[in-house]
Design a protein around this motif. Structure first.
Motif, short mmCIF file in Angstrom:
data_model
loop_
_atom_site.label_atom_id
_atom_site.label_comp_id
_atom_site.label_asym_id
_atom_site.label_seq_id
_atom_site.Cartn_x
_atom_site.Cartn_y
_atom_site.Cartn_z
N ALA A 187 -0.13 6.37 2.07
CA ALA A 187 0.12 5.15 1.30
C ALA A 187 1.46 5.23 0.57
CB ALA A 187 -1.01 4.93 0.29
N ILE A 188 1.78 6.40 0.00
CA ILE A 188 3.07 6.58 -0.67
C ILE A 188 4.21 6.50 0.34
CG2 ILE A 188 4.49 8.21 -1.96
CD1 ILE A 188 1.92 9.27 -3.26
N LEU A 189 3.99 7.08 1.52
CA LEU A 189 5.02 7.02 2.57
C LEU A 189 5.28 5.58 2.99
CD1 LEU A 189 4.03 10.04 4.88
CD2 LEU A 189 5.73 9.96 3.03
N ALA A 190 4.22 4.79 3.11
CA ALA A 190 4.38 3.38 3.49
C ALA A 190 5.14 2.61 2.41
CB ALA A 190 3.01 2.75 3.74
N LEU A 191 4.84 2.90 1.14
CA LEU A 191 5.53 2.23 0.04
C LEU A 191 7.02 2.58 0.04
CD1 LEU A 191 5.05 0.47 -2.54
CD2 LEU A 191 4.81 2.62 -3.79
N GLY A 192 7.31 3.89 0.20
CA GLY A 192 8.71 4.30 0.23
C GLY A 192 9.45 3.76 1.43
N ALA A 193 8.77 3.71 2.58
CA ALA A 193 9.40 3.18 3.78
C ALA A 193 9.76 1.70 3.61
CB ALA A 193 8.47 3.35 4.98
N ALA A 194 8.86 0.95 2.98
CA ALA A 194 9.14 -0.47 2.73
C ALA A 194 10.35 -0.63 1.81
CB ALA A 194 7.91 -1.14 2.12
N GLY A 195 10.44 0.22 0.79
CA GLY A 195 11.57 0.14 -0.12
C GLY A 195 12.88 0.52 0.55
N ALA A 196 12.86 1.62 1.33
CA ALA A 196 14.07 2.06 2.02
C ALA A 196 14.53 1.01 3.03
CB ALA A 196 13.82 3.39 2.72
N TRP A 229 -5.64 9.76 2.19
CA TRP A 229 -5.03 8.44 2.27
C TRP A 229 -3.85 8.28 1.31
CZ3 TRP A 229 -4.70 5.44 -2.08
CH2 TRP A 229 -5.52 5.80 -3.15
N ARG A 230 -3.78 9.13 0.27
CA ARG A 230 -2.77 8.94 -0.76
C ARG A 230 -1.35 9.12 -0.24
NH1 ARG A 230 -4.97 8.67 -5.84
NH2 ARG A 230 -7.17 9.30 -6.01
N LEU A 231 -1.09 10.23 0.46
CA LEU A 231 0.28 10.47 0.94
C LEU A 231 0.73 9.41 1.94
CD1 LEU A 231 2.83 12.12 0.89
CD2 LEU A 231 1.82 13.67 2.57
N PHE A 240 4.56 13.82 8.75
CA PHE A 240 3.14 13.85 8.37
C PHE A 240 2.24 13.99 9.59
CE2 PHE A 240 -0.88 11.62 7.67
CZ PHE A 240 -1.37 12.30 6.57
N LEU A 241 2.51 13.20 10.63
CA LEU A 241 1.69 13.25 11.84
C LEU A 241 1.83 14.59 12.56
CD1 LEU A 241 2.35 9.64 13.20
CD2 LEU A 241 0.30 10.48 12.03
N LEU A 242 3.07 15.10 12.67
CA LEU A 242 3.29 16.39 13.30
C LEU A 242 2.65 17.51 12.48
CD1 LEU A 242 7.03 15.94 14.35
CD2 LEU A 242 5.08 16.13 15.91
N GLY A 243 2.77 17.40 11.14
CA GLY A 243 2.16 18.40 10.27
C GLY A 243 0.64 18.42 10.41
N ALA A 244 0.05 17.25 10.56
CA ALA A 244 -1.40 17.19 10.78
C ALA A 244 -1.77 17.86 12.09
CB ALA A 244 -1.87 15.73 10.76
N GLY A 245 -0.94 17.67 13.11
CA GLY A 245 -1.20 18.31 14.40
C GLY A 245 -1.10 19.82 14.34
#
Length: 288
Positions: free
Chosen positions: A113-122, A109-111, A96-101
């Motif tokens: 937030a979803i990435l953080a939720l998935g990271a916590a689960g993984a 903010w949505r993506l 995500f950060l590289l893609g933004a660059g």
């Protein structure tokens, strides 16, 4: 991408049971096997032969693939499974950060937030697995090498999306996969000749060869063809977010092999991953 996650999840156990062979040379052979599997499909495309603008980009993409798989083969014998699984959680956020660059990621903010939720689960799934194995988190040279590999694999869909957006790469997913894997095999193979004891490949067993063929055809050719198809319609962060399903696949394999090891400790992480993927798919349908 659900099929992609299943195939990637199955590749980690396969790598773990292979003999400790030269990782760069092993990666080059894996990519060559993948190219043989993709040859006919890619050759049928009118855009099969790359032009001068595409060739350097294919070389960079090939280096990204080689960097990740070379790091994974090497780190599998120098890092704990828990540490590798935890570091792999960073890939979607890095993408995500590289893609933004590179200007190919939608800033909202949505993506994240979803990435953080998935990271916590993984991460929860990785910790649940370690509880049954007495594993622990650590960060040494093996983990450092694997993190560089994670950075490489996060950059791969970003470069592909950027190449599509700027017209440097063709629309055919098979062609993009074939040339990135082919040039990656060439570059990493040359590096292996310089820095590795290539003669040790002669110690490869029949089981190692069968696993290598499986990894080349299914965990390289097929998975990266699926990834390239998804990259054409999804952003890098959304594509790599499906990697959160990889430890979920590992949990299902563990349940099949040893059902007694599955307990309530697996539930929170599993639910978070499922919710994150459901939100990701809903977001994709809304965007479509």
């Amino acid at each position: 991408m659900l099929l992609w996650a299943a195939l990637v999840g199955l590749s980690f156990p396969a790598v773990g049971v292979m003999s400790e062979l030269p990782p760069l040379s092993l990666t080059a052979l894996r990519f060559l096997i993948a190219c043989m599997g993709l040859w006919w499909l890619a050759r049928c495309s009118p855009d099969f032969l790359p032009d001068g603008r595409a060739l350097p980009l294919y070389a960079l993409m090939g280096l990204c693939l080689a960097g990740f798989f070379g790091a994974m083969f090497w780190a599998a014998h120098h890092a704990t499974a828990l540490s590798m699984a935890t570091l792999f959680v960073t890939v979607p956020l890095l993408a995500f950060l590289l893609g933004a660059g590179f200007g190919v990621e939608r800033l909202s903010w949505r993506l994240p937030a979803i990435l953080a939720l998935g990271a916590a689960g993984a991460l929860g799934l990785a910790i649940a697995e370690s509880m049954g194995q007495g594993g622990r988190l650590r960060f040494g040279i093996g983990e450092a090498v694997f993190f560089l590999g994670c950075l490489s694999t996060a950059l791969y869909p970003v470069l592909s999306k950027w190449g599509l957006a700027t017209g440097r790469l063709p629309a055919s997913a098979a062609v993009r996969t074939f040339w990135s894997l082919g040039l990656g095999a060439l570059l990493v193979g040359l590096a292996g000749l310089v820095v590795e004891p290539v003669a040790r490949l002669a110690t490869m067993t029949g089981r190692d060869l069968l696993l290598l063929i499986y990894l080349g055809l299914f965990s390289s050719a097929l998975t990266f063809w699926l990834l390239q198809r998804a990259t054409a319609v999804l952003t890098p962060g959304a594509v790599t977010a499906y990697s959160y399903l990889v430890p979920f696949v590992s949990m299902l394999l563990l349940f099949v092999r040893d059902p007694g090891r599955i307990d309530w400790a697996w539930l929170p992480g599993s639910l978070l991953v499922i919710v994150a993927i459901a939100l990701l798919m809903r977001r994709g349908r809304a965007a479509g």
